[in-house]
Write an enzyme that holds these catalytic residues in place. Structure first.
Site, PDB file in Angstrom:
ATOM      1  CD  GLU A 266      -0.085   6.225   4.578  1.00 45.09           C
ATOM      2  OE1 GLU A 266      -1.161   6.473   5.153  1.00 45.09           O
ATOM      3  OE2 GLU A 266       0.992   6.782   4.888  1.00 45.09           O
TER       4      GLU A 266
ATOM      5  CD  GLU B 199       1.862   3.798   8.637  1.00 44.50           C
ATOM      6  OE1 GLU B 199       2.100   4.438   7.593  1.00 44.50           O
ATOM      7  OE2 GLU B 199       1.469   2.603   8.628  1.00 44.50           O
TER       8      GLU B 199
END
Length: 294
Positions: free
Chosen positions: A148, A168
């Site tokens: 990210e 995730e």
């Protein structure tokens, strides 16, 4: 239980410190060099090298790293201290950033988890909102939050051994620090859905092919090449670079007509500057311009 409450406590302590010394932060005169989890090195005055410095944990993000990065990049929005570019990398050759520190997160209460994640959210927004270009030198694994961060910076150079993943969903959660927004903007909606919904890792070469990475280099060439492009950026008109960065970033969130209007507004603000006059004068005098950011 004490460990589980630590992120919430650190966040409360940070908020309290900020509220009591906010004016001091706004008037800061020099950048800290004693962060706990990141190392900073000012190079040739205008380029800042920032290294994620938890090699024993593959540079995984704990609460303190989130606080350190948040403080650094929010501070740059207040005072650039004549900096013109930032290079962000990881310590060692194994990992850029392995994502959130799951050992710290093990046993966290919901309150502590959300308090920690608020820090990570602010950290990513501060990186995205940095007025000067932020270039990542991804020197190894960039998983979860590390991926990210890579998706949030202005552009990325990566070592050939680098690997990327947003894993995730394999942990029963989802990307929450810009992954579902920045990755599709880099690689396209369908590719981002494939990567995020499967959690599959991908190589540096694939990341380059798909648009997340600009250039793939050998490990021993990565940092020098990234610093070289940062130096080149820093040698250009600093006001011009900052206005162009904002025009690109904000314009892509607008219609074409609104983007063009934003661009010409940014352009017109450069016309009366001393740097614009210096650039034209230096061209005609066949010399390198000396930009002052004025």
């Amino acid at each position: 239980m004490a460990r589980a409450r630590e992120p919430a406590r650190k966040l409360r302590d940070w908020v309290s410190t900020t509220q009591s010394s906010g004016h001091k932060r706004a008037r800061r005169r020099s950048m800290r060099s004693d962060y706990e989890t990141i190392a900073t090195e000012r190079r040739d005055n205008h380029v800042l090298l920032v290294t994620l410095n938890r090699p024993e944990a593959s540079n995984a993000m704990n609460t303190q790293m989130g606080l350190d990065l948040m403080e650094l990049f929010e501070g740059l929005s207040v005072d650039l201290e004549q900096l013109r570019a930032v290079v962000l990398t990881g310590s060692g050759t194994k990992a850029f950033c392995a994502g959130g520190d799951l050992k710290q997160r093990n046993g966290m209460t919901d309150e502590a988890w959300q308090a920690q994640h608020l820090v990570f959210e602010r950290m990513l927004r501060a990186i995205i909102g940095c007025p000067i270009p932020v270039v990542a030198a991804v020197n190894g694994a960039a998983y979860g939050g590390g991926c990210e961060i890579a998706a949030a910076v202005d552009f990325v150079y990566a070592s050939r051994n680098a690997r990327f993943a947003l894993t995730e969903v394999t942990l029963g959660i989802m990307p929450g620090a810009g992954g579902t927004q920045n990755l599709p903007r880099a690689v396209g909606e369908r590719r981002a859905k494939e990567l995020i919904l499967s959690g599959l890792p991908f190589t540096a070469e694939e990341a380059e092919r798909w648009g997340l990475v600009n250039r793939v280099l050998e490990q021993d060439q990565l940092l020098d090449a990234t610093l070289a492009i940062a130096d080149r950026i820093a040698g250009n008109g600093p006001l011009s670079v900052r206005q162009a960065k904002q025009s690109i970033h904000r314009g892509l969130q607008m219609s074409l007509a609104d983007g063009l209007a934003f661009e010409i507004e940014a352009y017109n603000r450069l016309v009366p500057t001393a740097d614009r006059r210096e650039g034209v004068l230096a061209f005609n005098e066949r010399r390198k311009p000396t930009f002052q950011g004025k």
